[in-house]
Design a protein around this motif. Structure first.
Motif, PDB file in Angstrom:
ATOM      1  N   GLY A 265       0.752  -1.244   0.000  1.00  0.00           N
ATOM      2  CA  GLY A 265       0.000   0.000   0.000  1.00  0.00           C
ATOM      3  C   GLY A 265       0.778   1.286   0.000  1.00  0.00           C
ATOM      4  N   VAL A 266       1.955   1.346   0.576  1.00  0.00           N
ATOM      5  CA  VAL A 266       2.689   2.606   0.655  1.00  0.00           C
ATOM      6  C   VAL A 266       3.635   2.752  -0.526  1.00  0.00           C
ATOM      7  N   MET A 267       4.208   1.663  -0.954  1.00  0.00           N
ATOM      8  CA  MET A 267       5.198   1.689  -2.022  1.00  0.00           C
ATOM      9  C   MET A 267       4.972   0.456  -2.892  1.00  0.00           C
ATOM     10  N   GLU A 268       5.136   0.651  -4.172  1.00  0.00           N
ATOM     11  CA  GLU A 268       5.026  -0.481  -5.087  1.00  0.00           C
ATOM     12  C   GLU A 268       6.384  -1.166  -5.219  1.00  0.00           C
ATOM     13  N   ARG A 269       6.350  -2.426  -5.557  1.00  0.00           N
ATOM     14  CA  ARG A 269       7.574  -3.216  -5.699  1.00  0.00           C
ATOM     15  C   ARG A 269       8.519  -2.575  -6.711  1.00  0.00           C
ATOM     16  N   GLU A 270       7.996  -2.131  -7.835  1.00  0.00           N
ATOM     17  CA  GLU A 270       8.831  -1.540  -8.888  1.00  0.00           C
ATOM     18  C   GLU A 270       9.520  -0.274  -8.393  1.00  0.00           C
ATOM     19  N   GLU A 271       8.805   0.506  -7.606  1.00  0.00           N
ATOM     20  CA  GLU A 271       9.379   1.733  -7.045  1.00  0.00           C
ATOM     21  C   GLU A 271      10.551   1.392  -6.121  1.00  0.00           C
ATOM     22  N   PHE A 272      10.397   0.354  -5.328  1.00  0.00           N
ATOM     23  CA  PHE A 272      11.460  -0.079  -4.426  1.00  0.00           C
ATOM     24  C   PHE A 272      12.649  -0.627  -5.209  1.00  0.00           C
ATOM     25  N   LEU A 273      12.349  -1.461  -6.220  1.00  0.00           N
ATOM     26  CA  LEU A 273      13.413  -2.081  -7.003  1.00  0.00           C
ATOM     27  C   LEU A 273      14.207  -1.059  -7.814  1.00  0.00           C
ATOM     28  N   ALA A 274      13.614   0.086  -8.105  1.00  0.00           N
ATOM     29  CA  ALA A 274      14.304   1.115  -8.901  1.00  0.00           C
ATOM     30  C   ALA A 274      15.558   1.617  -8.188  1.00  0.00           C
ATOM     31  N   GLY A 275      15.649   1.424  -6.913  1.00  0.00           N
ATOM     32  CA  GLY A 275      16.827   1.857  -6.162  1.00  0.00           C
ATOM     33  C   GLY A 275      17.999   0.893  -6.251  1.00  0.00           C
ATOM     34  N   PHE A 276      17.839  -0.218  -6.971  1.00  0.00           N
ATOM     35  CA  PHE A 276      18.892  -1.220  -7.082  1.00  0.00           C
ATOM     36  C   PHE A 276      19.380  -1.302  -8.526  1.00  0.00           C
ATOM     37  N   PRO A 277      20.656  -1.669  -8.726  1.00  0.00           N
ATOM     38  CA  PRO A 277      21.178  -1.789 -10.094  1.00  0.00           C
ATOM     39  C   PRO A 277      20.334  -2.765 -10.923  1.00  0.00           C
ATOM     40  N   ASP A 278      20.003  -2.374 -12.101  1.00  0.00           N
ATOM     41  CA  ASP A 278      19.216  -3.188 -13.050  1.00  0.00           C
ATOM     42  C   ASP A 278      17.858  -3.605 -12.475  1.00  0.00           C
ATOM     43  N   ASP A 279      17.340  -2.837 -11.531  1.00  0.00           N
ATOM     44  CA  ASP A 279      16.047  -3.154 -10.899  1.00  0.00           C
ATOM     45  C   ASP A 279      16.000  -4.619 -10.459  1.00  0.00           C
ATOM     46  N   SER A 280      17.108  -5.096  -9.900  1.00  0.00           N
ATOM     47  CA  SER A 280      17.264  -6.513  -9.589  1.00  0.00           C
ATOM     48  C   SER A 280      16.456  -6.941  -8.371  1.00  0.00           C
ATOM     49  N   PRO A 281      15.441  -7.803  -8.562  1.00  0.00           N
ATOM     50  CA  PRO A 281      14.698  -8.297  -7.407  1.00  0.00           C
ATOM     51  C   PRO A 281      15.543  -9.199  -6.515  1.00  0.00           C
ATOM     52  N   LEU A 282      16.500  -9.912  -7.123  1.00  0.00           N
ATOM     53  CA  LEU A 282      17.357 -10.801  -6.332  1.00  0.00           C
ATOM     54  C   LEU A 282      18.256  -9.989  -5.393  1.00  0.00           C
ATOM     55  N   LEU A 283      18.825  -8.913  -5.924  1.00  0.00           N
ATOM     56  CA  LEU A 283      19.664  -8.040  -5.109  1.00  0.00           C
ATOM     57  C   LEU A 283      18.838  -7.360  -4.018  1.00  0.00           C
ATOM     58  N   ALA A 284      17.640  -6.924  -4.371  1.00  0.00           N
ATOM     59  CA  ALA A 284      16.759  -6.284  -3.387  1.00  0.00           C
ATOM     60  C   ALA A 284      16.377  -7.269  -2.287  1.00  0.00           C
ATOM     61  N   LEU A 285      16.066  -8.501  -2.667  1.00  0.00           N
ATOM     62  CA  LEU A 285      15.702  -9.510  -1.672  1.00  0.00           C
ATOM     63  C   LEU A 285      16.883  -9.820  -0.760  1.00  0.00           C
ATOM     64  N   ALA A 286      18.087  -9.913  -1.337  1.00  0.00           N
ATOM     65  CA  ALA A 286      19.283 -10.165  -0.524  1.00  0.00           C
ATOM     66  C   ALA A 286      19.498  -9.015   0.456  1.00  0.00           C
ATOM     67  N   TYR A 287      19.326  -7.779  -0.017  1.00  0.00           N
ATOM     68  CA  TYR A 287      19.482  -6.604   0.848  1.00  0.00           C
ATOM     69  C   TYR A 287      18.475  -6.637   1.998  1.00  0.00           C
ATOM     70  N   VAL A 288      17.216  -6.904   1.671  1.00  0.00           N
ATOM     71  CA  VAL A 288      16.151  -6.922   2.675  1.00  0.00           C
ATOM     72  C   VAL A 288      16.379  -8.039   3.687  1.00  0.00           C
ATOM     73  N   LEU A 289      16.770  -9.214   3.211  1.00  0.00           N
ATOM     74  CA  LEU A 289      17.023 -10.326   4.129  1.00  0.00           C
ATOM     75  C   LEU A 289      18.226 -10.051   5.021  1.00  0.00           C
ATOM     76  N   LEU A 290      19.276  -9.454   4.463  1.00  0.00           N
ATOM     77  CA  LEU A 290      20.453  -9.116   5.264  1.00  0.00           C
ATOM     78  C   LEU A 290      20.115  -8.051   6.305  1.00  0.00           C
ATOM     79  N   LEU A 291      19.377  -7.030   5.880  1.00  0.00           N
ATOM     80  CA  LEU A 291      18.966  -5.983   6.816  1.00  0.00           C
ATOM     81  C   LEU A 291      18.122  -6.569   7.942  1.00  0.00           C
ATOM     82  N   GLY A 292      17.192  -7.455   7.586  1.00  0.00           N
ATOM     83  CA  GLY A 292      16.359  -8.101   8.603  1.00  0.00           C
ATOM     84  C   GLY A 292      17.169  -8.981   9.538  1.00  0.00           C
ATOM     85  N   ALA A 293      18.131  -9.720   8.980  1.00  0.00           N
ATOM     86  CA  ALA A 293      18.965 -10.605   9.811  1.00  0.00           C
ATOM     87  C   ALA A 293      19.815  -9.805  10.793  1.00  0.00           C
ATOM     88  N   VAL A 294      20.378  -8.696  10.338  1.00  0.00           N
ATOM     89  CA  VAL A 294      21.190  -7.860  11.229  1.00  0.00           C
ATOM     90  C   VAL A 294      20.320  -7.266  12.334  1.00  0.00           C
TER      91      VAL A 294
END
Length: 196
Positions: free
Chosen positions: A56-85
């Motif tokens: 509701g606040v942000m669309e997936r594409e808008e979030f992915l735009a902040g990563f090189p090549d709009d990479s969902p894999l890189l975004a997921l790795a970032y989110v999982l690492l941030l959550g783990a830390v």
């Protein structure tokens, strides 16, 4: 025949017992548990965002735009690492109310079985409490106060976002309270030692 008296048994006095640390108060245990769980909702919200679940606040594409090549894999790795830390850091709050906050667990190389230096634990936890309090209070309230809001209504997505991130506001103050309790427990031990 000569008899000799047997030597008297050697009496070894054990070293003076180190006073044990009193158990944590019930409120501190509960506060540590809430602090440890406070990072879970925001982590789940970020994972849902990356996986394309409408938040509701942000669309997936808008979030992915902040990563090189709009990479969902890189975004997921970032989110999982941030959550783990965040989860690992919040989980450390439990050490202030558990035995592994008094004696290092045996499985830790080089340090296992050694007493935890309470002063260092209190310093680290105090700095952590200050950091996460300032970070989340400034980020959440600063973001909410400076966000453009042309629509005076509140959307369901905004409610979901606030519900996911609001528990982070508890983390710092609860960590500070549990740290104070931990310090107080060790202070009582120091006061009970003879010659102090």
């Amino acid at each position: 025949m000569t008899t000799t008296d047997p030597a008297p048994p050697e009496t070894h006095l054990p070293p003076p017992a180190r006073p044990s640390v009193p158990p944590p108060p019930r409120w501190a245990v509960r506060a540590a548990q809430v602090a440890a769980w406070s990072t879970v909702p925001s982590g789940l919200w970020r994972v849902a965002l990356v996986l394309g679940v409408p938040v509701g606040v942000m669309e997936r594409e808008e979030f992915l735009a902040g990563f090189p090549d709009d990479s969902p894999l890189l975004a997921l790795a970032y989110v999982l690492l941030l959550g783990a830390v965040a989860e690992a850091a919040s989980y450390l709050t439990l050490g202030l109310v558990r035995p592994w906050g008094e004696v290092m667990p045996r499985w830790i190389p080089l340090l296992g079985g050694r007493p935890v230096r309470a002063g260092l634990a209190v310093l680290a936890a105090s700095l952590g409490a200050l950091t996460v309090t300032v970070l989340w209070w400034v980020l959440l309230f600063g973001g909410l106060l400076t966000a453009d809001s042309p629509d005076p209504g509140v959307s369901a997505g905004e409610v979901l976002f606030v519900a996911a991130y609001a528990p982070l506001l508890l983390w710092g103050p609860l960590l500070a309270a549990v740290t104070w309790s931990y310090h107080r427990r060790f202070h009582l031990v120091r006061a009970a030692r003879p010659g102090t």
